[in-house]
Motif scaffolding. Structure first.
Motif, PDB file in Angstrom:
ATOM      1  N   HIS A 281       0.628  -1.349  -0.091  1.00 24.38           N
ATOM      2  CA  HIS A 281       0.057  -0.107   0.046  1.00 24.38           C
ATOM      3  C   HIS A 281       0.847   1.305   0.112  1.00 24.38           C
ATOM      4  O   HIS A 281       0.279   2.412  -0.300  1.00 24.38           O
ATOM      5  N   THR A 282       1.955   1.152   0.540  1.00 26.92           N
ATOM      6  CA  THR A 282       2.914   2.414   0.512  1.00 26.92           C
ATOM      7  C   THR A 282       3.920   2.560  -0.448  1.00 26.92           C
ATOM      8  O   THR A 282       4.468   3.667  -0.661  1.00 26.92           O
ATOM      9  N   ARG A 283       4.578   1.483  -1.060  1.00 25.11           N
ATOM     10  CA  ARG A 283       5.510   1.556  -1.906  1.00 25.11           C
ATOM     11  C   ARG A 283       5.140   2.149  -3.291  1.00 25.11           C
ATOM     12  O   ARG A 283       4.103   2.164  -3.919  1.00 25.11           O
ATOM     13  N   SER A 284       6.090   2.996  -4.056  1.00 23.81           N
ATOM     14  CA  SER A 284       5.595   3.375  -5.369  1.00 23.81           C
ATOM     15  C   SER A 284       5.469   2.018  -6.372  1.00 23.81           C
ATOM     16  O   SER A 284       5.920   1.020  -5.989  1.00 23.81           O
ATOM     17  N   ALA A 285       4.540   2.488  -7.183  1.00 28.04           N
ATOM     18  CA  ALA A 285       4.108   1.288  -8.262  1.00 28.04           C
ATOM     19  C   ALA A 285       5.522   0.457  -8.831  1.00 28.04           C
ATOM     20  O   ALA A 285       5.684  -0.849  -9.027  1.00 28.04           O
ATOM     21  N   GLU A 286       6.328   1.316  -9.024  1.00 26.12           N
ATOM     22  CA  GLU A 286       7.824   0.849  -9.449  1.00 26.12           C
ATOM     23  C   GLU A 286       8.496  -0.105  -8.709  1.00 26.12           C
ATOM     24  O   GLU A 286       9.423  -1.073  -9.005  1.00 26.12           O
ATOM     25  N   LEU A 288       7.208  -2.123  -6.368  1.00 26.92           N
ATOM     26  CA  LEU A 288       6.333  -3.267  -5.769  1.00 26.92           C
ATOM     27  C   LEU A 288       6.918  -4.569  -6.179  1.00 26.92           C
ATOM     28  O   LEU A 288       7.485  -4.835  -7.208  1.00 26.92           O
ATOM     29  N   PRO A 289       6.722  -5.694  -5.332  1.00 31.34           N
ATOM     30  CA  PRO A 289       7.209  -6.841  -5.754  1.00 31.34           C
ATOM     31  C   PRO A 289       6.960  -7.429  -7.025  1.00 31.34           C
ATOM     32  O   PRO A 289       5.607  -7.564  -7.100  1.00 31.34           O
ATOM     33  N   ARG A 290       7.856  -8.031  -7.592  1.00 25.35           N
ATOM     34  CA  ARG A 290       7.310  -8.995  -8.986  1.00 25.35           C
ATOM     35  C   ARG A 290       8.013 -10.455  -8.904  1.00 25.35           C
ATOM     36  O   ARG A 290       7.629 -11.041  -9.830  1.00 25.35           O
ATOM     37  N   GLY A 291       8.498 -10.823  -7.679  1.00 20.58           N
ATOM     38  CA  GLY A 291       8.993 -12.047  -7.651  1.00 20.58           C
ATOM     39  C   GLY A 291       8.008 -12.868  -6.488  1.00 20.58           C
ATOM     40  O   GLY A 291       7.444 -12.373  -5.692  1.00 20.58           O
TER      41      GLY A 291
END
Length: 322
Positions: A281-286, A288-291
């Motif tokens: 909810h707080t990280r910028s979109a770029e 965000l986790p992808r793993g």
């Protein structure tokens, strides 16, 4: 025998009215803000509309739904005679999707632990206590995973009405709440149904829907953002994918509830229970986790765990790479 709170349990079956009052009191003590009781007769008034909804193919992306079961609580559980229905608030004024700079939006119900893990044990404990009071009583706990028209049961039980966005509006309590149902084998006097809906001429929710999934009192899942971010990994139509990218709803969608006048001063959930936000909810979109490993870690014991990491990555791609 004495239950918690000094409640005396008679040896024989008590009068249904005091028993019903005790059930309501215990459910409220368990955190439900509104509690009502309804019968479990078939939903005759809803039959034509629901069957038309299925005939139009609205349920194609939700294959677990079956009209025959939905229209009759006893088709789900033949012993059902009474439904205890509770409204459990979850929203918090400080938990606003997309409020962190650069973040994406995740529905308010995803801020905190998995509601199934909270509501099911509470209703199970209530059932256990009720069975000690009323020997031979049987029950079934239902929280969102059984093919049951919970909102219609809630209307029958007097908790509120189904708004034009199809969600339950608990009067001045608003719509930020989960519904929990305890089906009982005992016939108890039902509460008075809510009556007519109170949306009036307001169309704010219909106008706010990013993808045009709503018409008055009807939802088209094939156009709903939540369908494609939570329920299915199917490829959304181009116009829905465009709405995802523009609205930046990455998991669920609260747009219709955010503009509802009944949510201006709603019942808020317990902040100690629902806790704070996660990095989702707080990280910028770029960032965000992808793993897969990080996704599993961040979604542990949350309602987002049902979404696979590959599904999450596909949603991110639709929003960020468009």
């Amino acid at each position: 025998m004495v239950l918690g709170g000094g409640v005396h349990v008679p040896a024989e079956h008590p009068d249904p009215l005091p028993f019903k009052a005790w059930l309501r009191s215990e459910a409220l003590a368990a955190g439900f803000a509104r509690v009502g009781f309804s019968g479990c007769d078939p939903f005759q008034a809803e039959e034509d509309q629901l069957r038309t909804w299925f005939q139009e193919g609205r349920g194609t992306l939700l294959p677990y739904l079956d009209p025959a079961t939905l229209l009759d609580p006893r088709a789900l559980w033949p012993q059902a005679r009474t439904a205890l229905v509770g409204f459990f608030p979850y929203g918090r004024p400080e938990a606003v999707p997309g409020s962190a700079p650069g973040s994406l939006k995740l529905s308010r119900y995803l801020w905190g632990p998995d509601y199934h893990m909270l509501l099911k044990p509470r209703l199970a404990r209530l059932l256990e206590a009720a069975q000690a009071w009323w020997p031979g009583l049987e029950g079934r706990v239902c929280v969102d995973t059984a093919p049951l028209l919970e909102r219609q049961l809630a209307v029958r039980a007097g908790l509120g009405w189904q708004g034009k966005h199809t969600l339950l509006i608990a009067g001045k309590g608003g719509s930020w709440g989960f519904l929990g149902v305890l089906l009982l084998s005992l016939e108890l006097p039902p509460d008075k149904p809510f009556g007519t809906q109170q949306c009036g001429t307001c169309t704010a929710c219909l106008e706010a829907c990013p993808s045009g999934a709503l018409t008055p009192f009807r939802l088209d899942p094939s156009r709903c953002l939540t369908t494609y971010t939570i329920e299915t990994e199917a490829e959304p139509p181009p116009e829905v994918a465009a709405a995802l990218a523009e609205s930046r709803w990455a998991a669920g969608c609260d747009a219709c509830q955010e503009v509802c006048p009944w949510n201006r001063a709603p019942l808020w959930g317990d902040p100690a229970l629902w806790g704070g936000s996660s990095p989702l909810h707080t990280r910028s979109a770029e960032d965000l986790p992808r793993g897969a490993a990080q996704w599993r870690k961040l979604t542990r014991r949350t309602a987002l765990r049902r979404v696979r990491d590959r599904h999450w990555r596909a949603t991110l791609a639709r929003i960020l790479d468009s």
